[in-house]
Scaffold this motif. Structure first.
Motif, PDB file in Angstrom:
ATOM      1  N   LEU A 136       0.808  -1.217   0.000  1.00 60.70           N
ATOM      2  CA  LEU A 136       0.000   0.000   0.000  1.00 60.70           C
ATOM      3  C   LEU A 136       0.843   1.269   0.000  1.00 60.70           C
ATOM      4  O   LEU A 136       0.405   2.301  -0.511  1.00 60.70           O
ATOM      5  CB  LEU A 136      -0.927   0.003   1.220  1.00 60.70           C
ATOM      6  CG  LEU A 136      -2.092  -0.978   1.197  1.00 60.70           C
ATOM      7  CD1 LEU A 136      -2.717  -1.090   2.577  1.00 60.70           C
ATOM      8  CD2 LEU A 136      -3.131  -0.575   0.171  1.00 60.70           C
ATOM      9  N   ARG A 139       2.859   1.073  -3.571  1.00 56.86           N
ATOM     10  CA  ARG A 139       1.946   0.728  -4.669  1.00 56.86           C
ATOM     11  C   ARG A 139       2.569  -0.280  -5.627  1.00 56.86           C
ATOM     12  O   ARG A 139       2.202  -0.347  -6.803  1.00 56.86           O
ATOM     13  CB  ARG A 139       1.501   1.988  -5.418  1.00 56.86           C
ATOM     14  CG  ARG A 139       0.720   2.969  -4.548  1.00 56.86           C
ATOM     15  CD  ARG A 139       0.517   4.300  -5.248  1.00 56.86           C
ATOM     16  NE  ARG A 139      -0.431   4.221  -6.332  1.00 56.86           N
ATOM     17  CZ  ARG A 139      -1.740   4.466  -6.212  1.00 56.86           C
ATOM     18  NH1 ARG A 139      -2.244   4.788  -5.041  1.00 56.86           N
ATOM     19  NH2 ARG A 139      -2.532   4.401  -7.260  1.00 56.86           N
ATOM     20  N   GLU A 159      -6.398  -3.257  -5.498  1.00 48.26           N
ATOM     21  CA  GLU A 159      -6.344  -2.790  -4.121  1.00 48.26           C
ATOM     22  C   GLU A 159      -7.689  -2.991  -3.434  1.00 48.26           C
ATOM     23  O   GLU A 159      -7.764  -3.497  -2.304  1.00 48.26           O
ATOM     24  CB  GLU A 159      -5.959  -1.320  -4.096  1.00 48.26           C
ATOM     25  CG  GLU A 159      -5.871  -0.718  -2.692  1.00 48.26           C
ATOM     26  CD  GLU A 159      -5.702   0.791  -2.732  1.00 48.26           C
ATOM     27  OE1 GLU A 159      -4.622   1.274  -2.382  1.00 48.26           O
ATOM     28  OE2 GLU A 159      -6.660   1.477  -3.136  1.00 48.26           O
TER      29      GLU A 159
END
Length: 241
Positions: A136, A139, A159
């Protein structure tokens, strides 16, 4: 990741809105507490950033009302007040984190990620499913040690699927996550994105993690576990069923 930004008029370049754009988070922006409550009730946000000083009702009242009707959206308070009393009041009202202005872009990004991870039950910045890993913070998406290059929309879909792993998500949920009600294309575009994402993950060796749930949408599941074969002559391992 879908964000609700509740910040009063006068947001200039360099403030929260531009910060969210710079770190790549789609967001809806409202300027009053009443509008914030309406948006929280209508949409399923991953996190809300709420300024405590608003022109109608203050952020504390927004927090109180949201928690009173059992809205569990993670909320990060934005404030120029750094006193312990203000922070205690905010946490008592139900805020998940508190950040003091002015803040650095990297700090806001880190706090958003941490709040979302905690709300989804993750203590680390990595989301996993089988050999698939999504970070996260950076990315980055990998399968094993192999990087997977995704477009911005493909990354946002993956995601969302990982954050809601095991939950069937409708095409409306994907459209809302990607476009936030602004200039939404035809719903069939989600099928196109999913098809391309599946192909890239399979080519990288992740297997078929994204399944179609007929009449509901798409869901990401963990890879099937393997167990010793009952027929030694037919291969060493068989997927569990």
């Amino acid at each position: 990741m879908r964000v609700l930004l509740v910040e009063s008029d006068g947001v200039e370049v360099g403030d929260t809105a531009s910060t969210l754009r710079s770190i790549g988070h789609p967001f809806d922006h409202v300027v009053t507490g009443q509008a914030a409550i309406a948006m929280l009730q209508r949409f399923d946000y991953d996190v809300a950033l709420i300024e405590l000083m608003l022109p109608d009702i203050d952020g504390y009242e927004v927090l109180r009302r949201a928690r009173a009707v059992r809205l569990h959206t993670p909320i990060l308070a934005l404030s120029s007040v750094a006193t312990p009393q203000a922070k205690v009041r905010a946490f008592s009202a139900g805020v998940d984190d508190y950040i003091t202005k002015p803040y650095h872009t990297s700090e806001l990004a880190a706090r958003i990620q941490a709040v979302v991870r905690r709300s989804k039950g993750y203590s680390q910045p990595e989301l996993r499913a089988g050999s698939l890993k999504l970070n996260l913070d950076s990315r980055e998406v990998t399968v094993g040690d192999r990087p997977v290059r995704l477009t911005g929309k493909e990354y946002l879909i993956l995601e969302l699927l990982l954050l809601r792993k095991g939950v069937a998500l409708s095409k409306y949920a994907f459209l809302d996550h990607l476009y936030g009600g602004m200039d939404e294309p035809d719903m069939k575009i989600i099928d196109v994105f999913i098809c391309k994402l599946r192909k890239k993950l399979q080519q990288a060796g992740a297997g078929n993690l994204i399944v179609t749930v007929w009449g509901q949408g798409y869901m990401l599941k963990d890879a099937l576990p393997v167990r010793p074969s009952r027929h030694p002559g037919r291969g060493a391992l068989q997927p569990a069923v």
